[in-house]
Each structure stands twice: as structure tokens, then as C-alpha cells.
Write a protein that holds these residues in place. Structure first.
Motif, PDB file in Angstrom:
ATOM      1  N   GLU A  46       0.836  -1.201   0.000  1.00  0.00           N
ATOM      2  CA  GLU A  46       0.000   0.000   0.000  1.00  0.00           C
ATOM      3  C   GLU A  46       0.871   1.250   0.000  1.00  0.00           C
ATOM      4  O   GLU A  46       2.030   1.219   0.380  1.00  0.00           O
ATOM      5  CB  GLU A  46      -0.937  -0.005   1.210  1.00  0.00           C
ATOM      6  N   LEU A  47       0.293   2.344  -0.397  1.00  0.00           N
ATOM      7  CA  LEU A  47       0.989   3.616  -0.542  1.00  0.00           C
ATOM      8  C   LEU A  47       1.477   4.162   0.799  1.00  0.00           C
ATOM      9  O   LEU A  47       0.733   4.188   1.774  1.00  0.00           O
ATOM     10  CB  LEU A  47       0.049   4.640  -1.182  1.00  0.00           C
ATOM     11  N   THR A  48       2.726   4.593   0.830  1.00  0.00           N
ATOM     12  CA  THR A  48       3.283   5.294   1.975  1.00  0.00           C
ATOM     13  C   THR A  48       3.558   6.718   1.518  1.00  0.00           C
ATOM     14  O   THR A  48       4.284   6.934   0.548  1.00  0.00           O
ATOM     15  CB  THR A  48       4.591   4.633   2.454  1.00  0.00           C
ATOM     16  N   VAL A  49       2.981   7.689   2.184  1.00  0.00           N
ATOM     17  CA  VAL A  49       3.091   9.084   1.783  1.00  0.00           C
ATOM     18  C   VAL A  49       4.309   9.721   2.450  1.00  0.00           C
ATOM     19  O   VAL A  49       4.436   9.683   3.668  1.00  0.00           O
ATOM     20  CB  VAL A  49       1.803   9.870   2.144  1.00  0.00           C
ATOM     21  N   PRO A  50       5.207  10.322   1.671  1.00  0.00           N
ATOM     22  CA  PRO A  50       6.427  10.931   2.224  1.00  0.00           C
ATOM     23  C   PRO A  50       6.134  12.300   2.852  1.00  0.00           C
ATOM     24  O   PRO A  50       6.454  13.337   2.287  1.00  0.00           O
ATOM     25  CB  PRO A  50       7.331  11.040   1.002  1.00  0.00           C
ATOM     26  N   MET A  51       5.534  12.316   4.017  1.00  0.00           N
ATOM     27  CA  MET A  51       5.077  13.554   4.637  1.00  0.00           C
ATOM     28  C   MET A  51       6.222  14.491   5.027  1.00  0.00           C
ATOM     29  O   MET A  51       6.098  15.703   4.876  1.00  0.00           O
ATOM     30  CB  MET A  51       4.208  13.253   5.857  1.00  0.00           C
ATOM     31  N   ALA A  52       7.324  13.960   5.521  1.00  0.00           N
ATOM     32  CA  ALA A  52       8.432  14.825   5.956  1.00  0.00           C
ATOM     33  C   ALA A  52       8.999  15.592   4.763  1.00  0.00           C
ATOM     34  O   ALA A  52       9.226  16.800   4.845  1.00  0.00           O
ATOM     35  CB  ALA A  52       9.524  14.007   6.637  1.00  0.00           C
ATOM     36  N   TRP A  53       9.218  14.903   3.638  1.00  0.00           N
ATOM     37  CA  TRP A  53       9.749  15.580   2.461  1.00  0.00           C
ATOM     38  C   TRP A  53       8.752  16.591   1.924  1.00  0.00           C
ATOM     39  O   TRP A  53       9.116  17.719   1.588  1.00  0.00           O
ATOM     40  CB  TRP A  53      10.151  14.595   1.373  1.00  0.00           C
TER      41      TRP A  53
END
Length: 170
Positions: free
Chosen positions: A14-21
Motif C-alpha cells: 500500500e501507498l506510503t506518503v512521504p510527509m516529511a519531504w
């Protein structure tokens, strides 16, 4: 702990969203837009945004990027982007540290993937810029942007001072 939303990801692709970047890139974009130094569609603007986003992302040693107060970090970012600082060496060291941490945990880090892509673009892309050293030596003054000698310069070398100036203007 990296900040990311997995929306229930349990290792099944499943999709992991790169929130920090994405947050670092958002802060960098806001700083540059506020400064109104370059048109947002220019390569110079992208270089400034990517250099600032890398600085912001890599300076987040405690993994608290989403919870930071931008104003409290401005001095840190100013010192990291200062002219006399070996910024590119610092970037390589921090990237290496994050990559070894990612390897040790065995997980894929989408934030780090985007940071790597930004750094690769900043290193590999060259932009035509005024050769300030030659202009000052030849004429004793800075010519207009379209006049005088120009030199191909790695994008990070243009983006870093642009980002530094944007922080000052904030």
C-alpha cells in the motif's frame, strides 16, 4: 521516526506518503514565494526550492519536522545555507547517515527517495549564470544579467544562495 501516512499499510504494497519531504518542500516553497526573488516557473526557483527543502529535511535530526515552528528554525537554516559553509559536504554526510539507517531498518523510505532525487537533480543539472568573479575582475562592477561573462554552474550553487536570501527576507 519518519512522519508518513500509511493509511493502514501493513506491508502489502500500500501507498506510503512521504510527509516529511512534502512538508519540507512546502516550507521551502513558501519561503521562496514570500521573498518573490524568482518566477516560480524558473529553473533557478526550482534550484532554490530543492536546496532549501533538502536543508530543512536533513536538518530535522529528531524526526519532528511536521511539528516544528518555522520561525524557531530560521537561524539553523540560515547557518546551514551560509556562504562559508560546506553545504554540499553536509548534505552528503546527512544523506549517508539516513541511507545507512534505512538499510539497517530494512525499510523503504519514500522521504529519503525524494530527497535523493532532489539532490541528484541539484548536482547533475547545470544552469547558465553570470560569472560574478570574472565580471568583478574585468569591470569592477556587476553587469546586468544579460551582459558580461556567464558560466555553467551546478543548480545547487545557484539555489543555495537564493534559499539563504529567501530565509533572510522572511
Amino acid at each position: 521516526m519518519p512522519h508518513r501516512s500509511t493509511n493502514g499499510a501493513d506491508g502489502r504494497g500500500e501507498l506510503t506518503v512521504p510527509m516529511a519531504w512534502l512538508y519540507a518542500e512546502y516550507i521551502a516553497d513558501e519561503l521562496l514565494r514570500t521573498g518573490e526573488l524568482m518566477p516560480p516557473t524558473s529553473f533557478e526557483y526550482r534550484a532554490g526550492r530543492d536546496a532549501l527543502a533538502l536543508t530543512i529535511y536533513l536538518a530535522d535530526v529528531d524526526g519532528e519536522l511536521a511539528g516544528i515552528r518555522v520561525v524557531s528554525q530560521l537561524e539553523t537554516w540560515l547557518s546551514l545555507t551560509a556562504y562559508d559553509r560546506a553545504w554540499e559536504v553536509w548534505v552528503c554526510e546527512r544523506m549517508g547517515l539516513l541511507e545507512s539507517t534505512a538499510r539497517a531498518t530494512g525499510g523503504k523510505d519514500p522521504d529519503l527517495d525524494l530527497a535523493r532525487a532532489a539532490w541528484r537533480w541539484l548536482e547533475e543539472t547545470e544552469l547558465l549564470a553570470p560569472d560574478l568573479d570574472a565580471a568583478l575582475l574585468d569591470h569592477g562592477f556587476l553587469p546586468d544579467e544579460d551582459e558580461g561573462p556567464q558560466v555553467w554552474t551546478p543548480a545547487w550553487q545557484l539555489g543555495l544562495p537564493l534559499g539563504h536570501l529567501a530565509i533572510h527576507l522572511f
